[in-house]
Design a protein around this motif. Structure first.
Motif, mmCIF file in Angstrom:
data_model
loop_
_atom_site.group_PDB
_atom_site.id
_atom_site.type_symbol
_atom_site.label_atom_id
_atom_site.label_comp_id
_atom_site.label_asym_id
_atom_site.label_seq_id
_atom_site.Cartn_x
_atom_site.Cartn_y
_atom_site.Cartn_z
ATOM 1 N N THR A 49 0.238 11.081 2.554
ATOM 2 C CA THR A 49 -0.180 10.051 1.598
ATOM 3 C C THR A 49 1.033 9.215 1.193
ATOM 4 O O THR A 49 0.960 7.984 1.157
ATOM 5 C CB THR A 49 -0.850 10.699 0.367
ATOM 6 O OG1 THR A 49 -1.969 11.469 0.812
ATOM 7 C CG2 THR A 49 -1.300 9.650 -0.633
ATOM 8 N N ALA A 52 1.863 6.902 4.000
ATOM 9 C CA ALA A 52 0.940 5.763 4.084
ATOM 10 C C ALA A 52 1.231 4.725 3.007
ATOM 11 O O ALA A 52 1.135 3.526 3.241
ATOM 12 C CB ALA A 52 -0.503 6.253 3.974
ATOM 13 N N CYS A 55 4.754 2.833 3.776
ATOM 14 C CA CYS A 55 4.733 1.841 4.854
ATOM 15 C C CYS A 55 4.561 0.424 4.318
ATOM 16 O O CYS A 55 5.064 -0.522 4.892
ATOM 17 C CB CYS A 55 3.619 2.150 5.846
ATOM 18 S SG CYS A 55 3.906 3.623 6.826
ATOM 19 N N GLU A 56 3.846 0.298 3.234
ATOM 20 C CA GLU A 56 3.545 -1.020 2.673
ATOM 21 C C GLU A 56 4.332 -1.334 1.406
ATOM 22 O O GLU A 56 4.351 -2.470 0.965
ATOM 23 C CB GLU A 56 2.049 -1.118 2.345
ATOM 24 C CG GLU A 56 1.137 -0.909 3.529
ATOM 25 C CD GLU A 56 1.296 -1.972 4.590
ATOM 26 O OE1 GLU A 56 1.494 -3.145 4.247
ATOM 27 O OE2 GLU A 56 1.235 -1.611 5.773
ATOM 28 N N ILE A 59 -0.059 -0.182 -2.096
ATOM 29 C CA ILE A 59 -1.314 -0.312 -1.351
ATOM 30 C C ILE A 59 -2.494 -0.120 -2.299
ATOM 31 O O ILE A 59 -2.386 0.612 -3.286
ATOM 32 C CB ILE A 59 -1.347 0.722 -0.188
ATOM 33 C CG1 ILE A 59 -2.529 0.495 0.740
ATOM 34 C CG2 ILE A 59 -1.309 2.147 -0.718
ATOM 35 C CD1 ILE A 59 -2.457 1.326 2.028
ATOM 36 N N ALA A 63 -7.728 0.839 0.389
ATOM 37 C CA ALA A 63 -7.053 0.700 1.684
ATOM 38 C C ALA A 63 -6.345 2.005 2.062
ATOM 39 O O ALA A 63 -6.295 2.380 3.238
ATOM 40 C CB ALA A 63 -6.052 -0.445 1.640
ATOM 41 N N LEU A 64 -5.815 2.706 1.069
ATOM 42 C CA LEU A 64 -5.164 3.992 1.308
ATOM 43 C C LEU A 64 -6.184 5.001 1.832
ATOM 44 O O LEU A 64 -5.917 5.726 2.799
ATOM 45 C CB LEU A 64 -4.504 4.494 0.029
ATOM 46 C CG LEU A 64 -3.760 5.816 0.099
ATOM 47 C CD1 LEU A 64 -2.648 5.783 1.145
ATOM 48 C CD2 LEU A 64 -3.183 6.162 -1.274
ATOM 49 N N SER A 66 -8.899 4.364 3.442
ATOM 50 C CA SER A 66 -9.236 3.942 4.802
ATOM 51 C C SER A 66 -8.128 4.328 5.783
ATOM 52 O O SER A 66 -8.402 4.857 6.869
ATOM 53 C CB SER A 66 -9.462 2.432 4.816
ATOM 54 O OG SER A 66 -9.732 1.994 6.114
ATOM 55 N N ARG A 67 -6.896 4.078 5.418
ATOM 56 C CA ARG A 67 -5.756 4.393 6.291
ATOM 57 C C ARG A 67 -5.667 5.892 6.581
ATOM 58 O O ARG A 67 -5.363 6.299 7.693
ATOM 59 C CB ARG A 67 -4.456 3.916 5.662
ATOM 60 C CG ARG A 67 -3.243 4.236 6.534
ATOM 61 C CD ARG A 67 -1.987 3.652 6.000
ATOM 62 N NE ARG A 67 -2.017 2.226 6.271
ATOM 63 C CZ ARG A 67 -1.164 1.360 5.752
ATOM 64 N NH1 ARG A 67 -0.229 1.758 4.937
ATOM 65 N NH2 ARG A 67 -1.244 0.092 6.046
ATOM 66 N N LEU A 68 -5.951 6.704 5.580
ATOM 67 C CA LEU A 68 -5.875 8.157 5.745
ATOM 68 C C LEU A 68 -7.157 8.742 6.342
ATOM 69 O O LEU A 68 -7.186 9.910 6.718
ATOM 70 C CB LEU A 68 -5.579 8.828 4.401
ATOM 71 C CG LEU A 68 -4.202 8.548 3.811
ATOM 72 C CD1 LEU A 68 -4.115 9.107 2.395
ATOM 73 C CD2 LEU A 68 -3.102 9.124 4.689
#
Length: 151
Positions: A49, A52, A55-56, A59, A63-64, A66-68
């Protein structure tokens, strides 16, 4: 379209067995909490987490999730745990008061950098074992494996 290669069954079983062992080893690693400097002991889900978010730089919670590849409820629980450890902060989105942003604290950034260094060191060790052509094939195999697992 590329012609499919046919491998003898004994080669398929060996490759399949090796892949199975690698997957089991990765699963074992994914259950082991690790220490990330001053951030302390973090579970794999916590450090992923953090990764993720890092990286940005910041966030949206949605969106977090979704990314995970997890639900918004699961992300809320993870972020709550990380907030309690002073690794992340939540703020209202600057232009949408309904949306929540998550960003790393300084302590969270330390964990993020240590995690990145771990990955880099592992890959450097791998590069010492393989020549450039083998690295190229390995990376192509990882891309193909990732595509297969995405479905």
């Amino acid at each position: 379209m590329r012609e499919q290669q046919i491998f003898p069954p004994e080669k398929m079983n060996t490759g399949s067995q090796k892949l199975g062992r690698v997957i089991l080893q990765l699963q074992r690693l994914e259950r082991q909490p690790r220490t990330f400097g001053e951030a302390g002991v973090l579970t794999p889900s916590e450090i992923h987490t953090i990764d993720a978010i890092g990286c940005e730089g910041g966030i949206l919670m949605s969106a977090l999730a979704s990314r995970l590849g997890v639900t918004k409820g699961a992300v809320t629980q993870l972020v709550t745990r990380l907030e309690a450890k002073a690794l992340v902060t939540r703020t209202t989105h600057p232009t949408d008061s309904r949306a929540v942003m998550v960003s790393l604290t300084e302590k969270g950034k330390v964990a993020y950098r240590i995690h990145e260094e771990m990955h880099h060191e592992f890959y450097q060790q791998l590069r010492l074992q393989l020549d450039p052509d083998e690295i190229a094939v390995f990376e192509k195999c990882l891309d193909k494996l990732s595509e297969l697992l995405r479905d």
